[in-house]
Design a protein around this motif. Sequence first.
Motif, PDB file in Angstrom:
ATOM      1  N   GLY A   1       6.272 -10.087   4.520  1.00  0.00           N
ATOM      2  CA  GLY A   1       7.155 -10.622   5.560  1.00  0.00           C
ATOM      3  C   GLY A   1       6.854 -12.090   5.799  1.00  0.00           C
ATOM      4  N   ASN A   2       7.791 -12.736   6.449  1.00  0.00           N
ATOM      5  CA  ASN A   2       7.611 -14.171   6.719  1.00  0.00           C
ATOM      6  C   ASN A   2       8.117 -14.538   8.117  1.00  0.00           C
ATOM      7  N   GLY A   3       8.229 -13.541   8.987  1.00  0.00           N
ATOM      8  CA  GLY A   3       8.689 -13.811  10.361  1.00  0.00           C
ATOM      9  C   GLY A   3       7.527 -14.228  11.252  1.00  0.00           C
ATOM     10  N   GLY A   4       7.751 -14.144  12.561  1.00  0.00           N
ATOM     11  CA  GLY A   4       6.748 -14.598  13.531  1.00  0.00           C
ATOM     12  C   GLY A   4       5.427 -13.862  13.404  1.00  0.00           C
ATOM     13  N   ALA A   5       5.484 -12.534  13.250  1.00  0.00           N
ATOM     14  CA  ALA A   5       4.247 -11.744  13.200  1.00  0.00           C
ATOM     15  C   ALA A   5       3.489 -12.041  11.900  1.00  0.00           C
ATOM     16  N   ALA A   6       4.233 -12.209  10.796  1.00  0.00           N
ATOM     17  CA  ALA A   6       3.591 -12.538   9.510  1.00  0.00           C
ATOM     18  C   ALA A   6       2.920 -13.903   9.616  1.00  0.00           C
TER      19      ALA A   6
ATOM     20  N   GLY B   1       7.986 -11.267   0.292  1.00  0.00           N
ATOM     21  CA  GLY B   1       9.064 -10.971   1.239  1.00  0.00           C
ATOM     22  C   GLY B   1      10.356 -10.828   0.482  1.00  0.00           C
ATOM     23  N   ARG B   2      11.455 -10.671   1.203  1.00  0.00           N
ATOM     24  CA  ARG B   2      12.706 -10.464   0.468  1.00  0.00           C
ATOM     25  C   ARG B   2      13.414 -11.795   0.171  1.00  0.00           C
ATOM     26  N   ASN B   3      13.008 -12.854   0.855  1.00  0.00           N
ATOM     27  CA  ASN B   3      13.668 -14.137   0.632  1.00  0.00           C
ATOM     28  C   ASN B   3      12.621 -15.161   0.164  1.00  0.00           C
TER      29      ASN B   3
ATOM     30  N   ASP C   1      12.535 -18.233  -0.704  1.00  0.00           N
ATOM     31  CA  ASP C   1      12.489 -19.583  -0.111  1.00  0.00           C
ATOM     32  C   ASP C   1      11.755 -19.557   1.225  1.00  0.00           C
ATOM     33  N   ARG C   2      12.079 -18.558   2.037  1.00  0.00           N
ATOM     34  CA  ARG C   2      11.431 -18.477   3.363  1.00  0.00           C
ATOM     35  C   ARG C   2       9.944 -18.142   3.207  1.00  0.00           C
ATOM     36  N   VAL C   3       9.637 -17.314   2.210  1.00  0.00           N
ATOM     37  CA  VAL C   3       8.231 -16.951   1.976  1.00  0.00           C
ATOM     38  C   VAL C   3       7.453 -18.205   1.557  1.00  0.00           C
TER      39      VAL C   3
ATOM     40  N   ALA D   1       4.347  -6.765   7.831  1.00  0.00           N
ATOM     41  CA  ALA D   1       4.865  -7.427   9.039  1.00  0.00           C
ATOM     42  C   ALA D   1       6.384  -7.597   8.981  1.00  0.00           C
ATOM     43  N   THR D   2       7.072  -6.505   8.603  1.00  0.00           N
ATOM     44  CA  THR D   2       8.542  -6.498   8.735  1.00  0.00           C
ATOM     45  C   THR D   2       8.898  -5.267   9.569  1.00  0.00           C
ATOM     46  N   PRO D   3      10.153  -5.167  10.013  1.00  0.00           N
ATOM     47  CA  PRO D   3      10.503  -3.973  10.809  1.00  0.00           C
ATOM     48  C   PRO D   3      10.772  -2.729   9.961  1.00  0.00           C
ATOM     49  N   LEU D   4      10.575  -2.776   8.648  1.00  0.00           N
ATOM     50  CA  LEU D   4      10.857  -1.600   7.808  1.00  0.00           C
ATOM     51  C   LEU D   4      10.035  -0.391   8.274  1.00  0.00           C
TER      52      LEU D   4
ATOM     53  N   ASP E   1      -0.250  -1.493   9.027  1.00  0.00           N
ATOM     54  CA  ASP E   1       1.197  -1.556   9.302  1.00  0.00           C
ATOM     55  C   ASP E   1       1.392  -2.031  10.741  1.00  0.00           C
ATOM     56  N   MET E   2       2.083  -3.146  10.927  1.00  0.00           N
ATOM     57  CA  MET E   2       2.292  -3.645  12.299  1.00  0.00           C
ATOM     58  C   MET E   2       3.256  -2.766  13.095  1.00  0.00           C
ATOM     59  N   VAL E   3       4.121  -2.039  12.396  1.00  0.00           N
ATOM     60  CA  VAL E   3       5.098  -1.199  13.102  1.00  0.00           C
ATOM     61  C   VAL E   3       4.348  -0.088  13.854  1.00  0.00           C
TER      62      VAL E   3
ATOM     63  N   PRO F   1      -3.130   1.547  11.963  1.00  0.00           N
ATOM     64  CA  PRO F   1      -1.779   1.691  12.494  1.00  0.00           C
ATOM     65  C   PRO F   1      -1.425   0.536  13.439  1.00  0.00           C
ATOM     66  N   GLY F   2      -0.125   0.260  13.542  1.00  0.00           N
ATOM     67  CA  GLY F   2       0.343  -0.850  14.384  1.00  0.00           C
ATOM     68  C   GLY F   2      -0.085  -0.724  15.840  1.00  0.00           C
ATOM     69  N   LEU F   3      -0.301   0.523  16.281  1.00  0.00           N
ATOM     70  CA  LEU F   3      -0.687   0.702  17.681  1.00  0.00           C
ATOM     71  C   LEU F   3      -2.049   0.055  17.957  1.00  0.00           C
TER      72      LEU F   3
ATOM     73  N   MET G   1      -3.084  -2.717  16.669  1.00  0.00           N
ATOM     74  CA  MET G   1      -2.806  -4.146  16.911  1.00  0.00           C
ATOM     75  C   MET G   1      -2.223  -4.331  18.306  1.00  0.00           C
ATOM     76  N   PHE G   2      -1.304  -3.428  18.654  1.00  0.00           N
ATOM     77  CA  PHE G   2      -0.680  -3.537  19.972  1.00  0.00           C
ATOM     78  C   PHE G   2      -1.734  -3.459  21.079  1.00  0.00           C
ATOM     79  N   ILE G   3      -2.637  -2.493  20.938  1.00  0.00           N
ATOM     80  CA  ILE G   3      -3.679  -2.320  21.967  1.00  0.00           C
ATOM     81  C   ILE G   3      -4.616  -3.527  21.988  1.00  0.00           C
TER      82      ILE G   3
HETATM   83  P1  NAP Z   1      10.778 -11.332  12.857  1.00  0.00           P
HETATM   84  O1  NAP Z   1      10.269 -12.669  13.248  1.00  0.00           O
HETATM   85  O2  NAP Z   1      12.175 -10.958  13.133  1.00  0.00           O
HETATM   86  O3  NAP Z   1      10.523 -11.211  11.267  1.00  0.00           O
HETATM   87  C1  NAP Z   1      10.905 -10.085  10.547  1.00  0.00           C
HETATM   88  C2  NAP Z   1      10.474 -10.219   9.100  1.00  0.00           C
HETATM   89  O4  NAP Z   1      10.818  -9.018   8.442  1.00  0.00           O
HETATM   90  C3  NAP Z   1      11.157 -11.335   8.324  1.00  0.00           C
HETATM   91  O5  NAP Z   1      10.260 -11.829   7.380  1.00  0.00           O
HETATM   92  C4  NAP Z   1      12.300 -10.603   7.637  1.00  0.00           C
HETATM   93  O6  NAP Z   1      12.708 -11.205   6.434  1.00  0.00           O
HETATM   94  C5  NAP Z   1      11.637  -9.302   7.318  1.00  0.00           C
HETATM   95  N1  NAP Z   1      12.591  -8.222   7.147  1.00  0.00           N
HETATM   96  C6  NAP Z   1      13.476  -7.774   8.062  1.00  0.00           C
HETATM   97  N2  NAP Z   1      14.172  -6.737   7.552  1.00  0.00           N
HETATM   98  C7  NAP Z   1      13.707  -6.557   6.284  1.00  0.00           C
HETATM   99  C8  NAP Z   1      14.038  -5.652   5.231  1.00  0.00           C
HETATM  100  N3  NAP Z   1      14.981  -4.743   5.404  1.00  0.00           N
HETATM  101  N4  NAP Z   1      13.363  -5.755   4.074  1.00  0.00           N
HETATM  102  C9  NAP Z   1      12.393  -6.686   3.897  1.00  0.00           C
HETATM  103  N5  NAP Z   1      12.030  -7.568   4.848  1.00  0.00           N
HETATM  104  C10 NAP Z   1      12.691  -7.495   6.028  1.00  0.00           C
HETATM  105  O7  NAP Z   1       9.894 -10.169  13.464  1.00  0.00           O
HETATM  106  P2  NAP Z   1       8.334 -10.218  13.810  1.00  0.00           P
HETATM  107  O8  NAP Z   1       8.141 -10.646  15.214  1.00  0.00           O
HETATM  108  O9  NAP Z   1       7.664 -10.986  12.725  1.00  0.00           O
HETATM  109  O10 NAP Z   1       7.939  -8.680  13.752  1.00  0.00           O
HETATM  110  C11 NAP Z   1       7.852  -7.975  12.516  1.00  0.00           C
HETATM  111  C12 NAP Z   1       7.404  -6.544  12.788  1.00  0.00           C
HETATM  112  O11 NAP Z   1       6.087  -6.534  13.322  1.00  0.00           O
HETATM  113  C13 NAP Z   1       8.269  -5.812  13.800  1.00  0.00           C
HETATM  114  O12 NAP Z   1       8.431  -4.475  13.401  1.00  0.00           O
HETATM  115  C14 NAP Z   1       7.455  -5.841  15.072  1.00  0.00           C
HETATM  116  O13 NAP Z   1       7.728  -4.737  15.922  1.00  0.00           O
HETATM  117  C15 NAP Z   1       6.049  -5.755  14.508  1.00  0.00           C
HETATM  118  N6  NAP Z   1       5.072  -6.333  15.437  1.00  0.00           N
HETATM  119  C16 NAP Z   1       4.086  -5.497  15.890  1.00  0.00           C
HETATM  120  C17 NAP Z   1       3.124  -5.973  16.743  1.00  0.00           C
HETATM  121  C18 NAP Z   1       2.057  -5.047  17.222  1.00  0.00           C
HETATM  122  O14 NAP Z   1       1.417  -5.330  18.253  1.00  0.00           O
HETATM  123  N7  NAP Z   1       1.774  -3.967  16.512  1.00  0.00           N
HETATM  124  C19 NAP Z   1       3.157  -7.309  17.191  1.00  0.00           C
HETATM  125  C20 NAP Z   1       4.162  -8.161  16.681  1.00  0.00           C
HETATM  126  C21 NAP Z   1       5.110  -7.636  15.810  1.00  0.00           C
HETATM  127  P3  NAP Z   1      13.843 -12.363   6.359  1.00  0.00           P
HETATM  128  O15 NAP Z   1      13.168 -13.647   6.814  1.00  0.00           O
HETATM  129  O16 NAP Z   1      14.200 -12.365   4.941  1.00  0.00           O
HETATM  130  O17 NAP Z   1      14.943 -11.948   7.283  1.00  0.00           O
END
Ligand code: NAP
Length: 502
Positions: free
Chosen positions: A359-364, A382-384, A386-388, A416-419, A441-443, A464-466, A468-470
């Motif tokens: 993943g390459n979003g905020g959590a990654a 990740g899936r994109n 360029d963003r990675v 770190a994706t919502p998968l 797994d962050m989920v 497990p993601g829990l 990290m949450f805790i």
């Molecule tokens: P975000 O900023 O929206 O980033 C989501 C990432 O997932 C992006 O890199 C996105 O790729 C990728 N993605 C989304 N759908 C995808 C798919 N179908 N296949 C492959 N990649 C996919 O979200 P985030 O804040 O980083 O959070 C990511 C996950 O971590 C969420 O599930 C969130 O609940 C979990 N999280 C958990 C905790 C915890 O305490 N356990 C804390 C923070 C986050 P693109 O850039 O290509 O769209």
Amino acid sequence: MPQTRTFPRICIALGLPDVPTLLEHARREAEAGEGFIEFRLDYLEAPCNGAEAIAEFLERFPDCLILATCRRRQNHGKFNGSVEEQLAVLDLAVRNGAQAIDIEIETAETAEERLNAFRGRAQIVISYHNYEATPPMDTILSRMLRVQADAYKVVTTARKPSDNVRVLAAVKSVAKDRLVVLAMGELGFPTRVLSPVFGGAFTYAAPMLAESTAAGQVSARSLRHLYRVERLKKAARIYGVIAEPVRHSISPAVHNRAFQSRRLDAVYLPFLVSPAHLRDFFLMADKLPLAGFSVTIPHKQKIIRYLDSVDPLARRIGAVNTVWRKAGKWRGTNTDAAGVTAPLGRLLRLPKSSVLIVGNGGAARGAACALYDAGAKITLVGRNPDRVRALAKVCGAEVLLREQISSHKFDAVVHATPLGMFPHVNECFFNGSIPASVVFDMVYNPVETELIKRAREQGRTIVPGLEMFIEQAVRQFEIWTGESAPRSVMEKAAMEALEQQK
Ligand code: NAP
């Protein structure tokens, strides 16, 4: 005497279509220990029958206080009769034992003389409702106070976060225990908890087993045991989470239980805040005042511009999930980062370890920066591409394409994706063998994700993601309170909250 009795803090509002159902629900509430019930007689096909049924109910539950309401259709109720007929129904309710009546201001103004017939027999609550917005409270109150009553109820609709403070400020302007103020809607939820804490007469709760009568109502159980409206003091410290959506956040369950376990006079509320209302949220935060708050989707990045200081790691990650107030200044940090490094650090020697982040979003990004700082060698996928690659530049990471990862081996994988997140629980980034001995797994909803199941089957060590949450919540608690967090209480509360959402 009914007129000398102060109101209990929580009133259960019952709006049901027929008398047997109304009595059945009232019985359940009373048996569960509720002592203050509103009979919405206007919801009944035959309001007079409902008024007469009060006697039957009170015979069984003599300690209950019944508030009778028969709101006219013109004033957003369901009663089709005239003002005379409305007052006749309420009179019948009082003759059958109702100790309080709710009369909307529109009726009270046209029939003020007639209200004298109720004085000394029942407490009169004059009410104002606005289903559109929250107009200036001074204007509403000066209109209402012209009519003599035992209590005044002002119910508006919150359109933005700061409407909450305007509504709550009104509590101070009328003598203690004589004002009920609420802002309807999810945006106005904080008023439902804080108005009785700030000195309001009471708040309304939804019934256990029937629909609520207003938007934003929650159960008496939540108000009493989770938000502790009957125990908090006026000076209670107020915390919360800002998000959109916020309804399913498990943070209120986790932090309120933690405050309770440490016997702190503090409460944690869900604040629904849209991106357009972030600035307005700070008006509320300054005035309430809030002592601190958690930040989640979609505000982790944008919040930074509103803070007075942000620590270097959070600034480099570009995201803040924890805010607190010190010497009147808003400070921000990122405890998600430690939410990754602490559990992994218990399993691996992080310096020189190899970690694949998916993943390459905020959590990654948070994980990548924190692990890089800890000395780990990071690879991103990740899936994109360029963003990675853009993220890889920030944390000196290597980039792999999805099809390349099976020929590599890592010490740990951090997903770190919502998968796999509810409701898409069967999704998983990895199809075959997971290329690491530790799988994080962050989920966390569900707790047992498809990835965690597969990792377990493949004999991997799992995080497990829990966890990290805790971990991030524990650090928030410690930043806010300066006390050690009750981790096991928080874990139990999180599991229970997730279980309830199933
Ligand atoms: P975000 O900023 O929206 O980033 C989501 C990432 O997932 C992006 O890199 C996105 O790729 C990728 N993605 C989304 N759908 C995808 C798919 N179908 N296949 C492959 N990649 C996919 O979200 P985030 O804040 O980083 O959070 C990511 C996950 O971590 C969420 O599930 C969130 O609940 C979990 N999280 C958990 C905790 C915890 O305490 N356990 C804390 C923070 C986050 P693109 O850039 O290509 O769209």
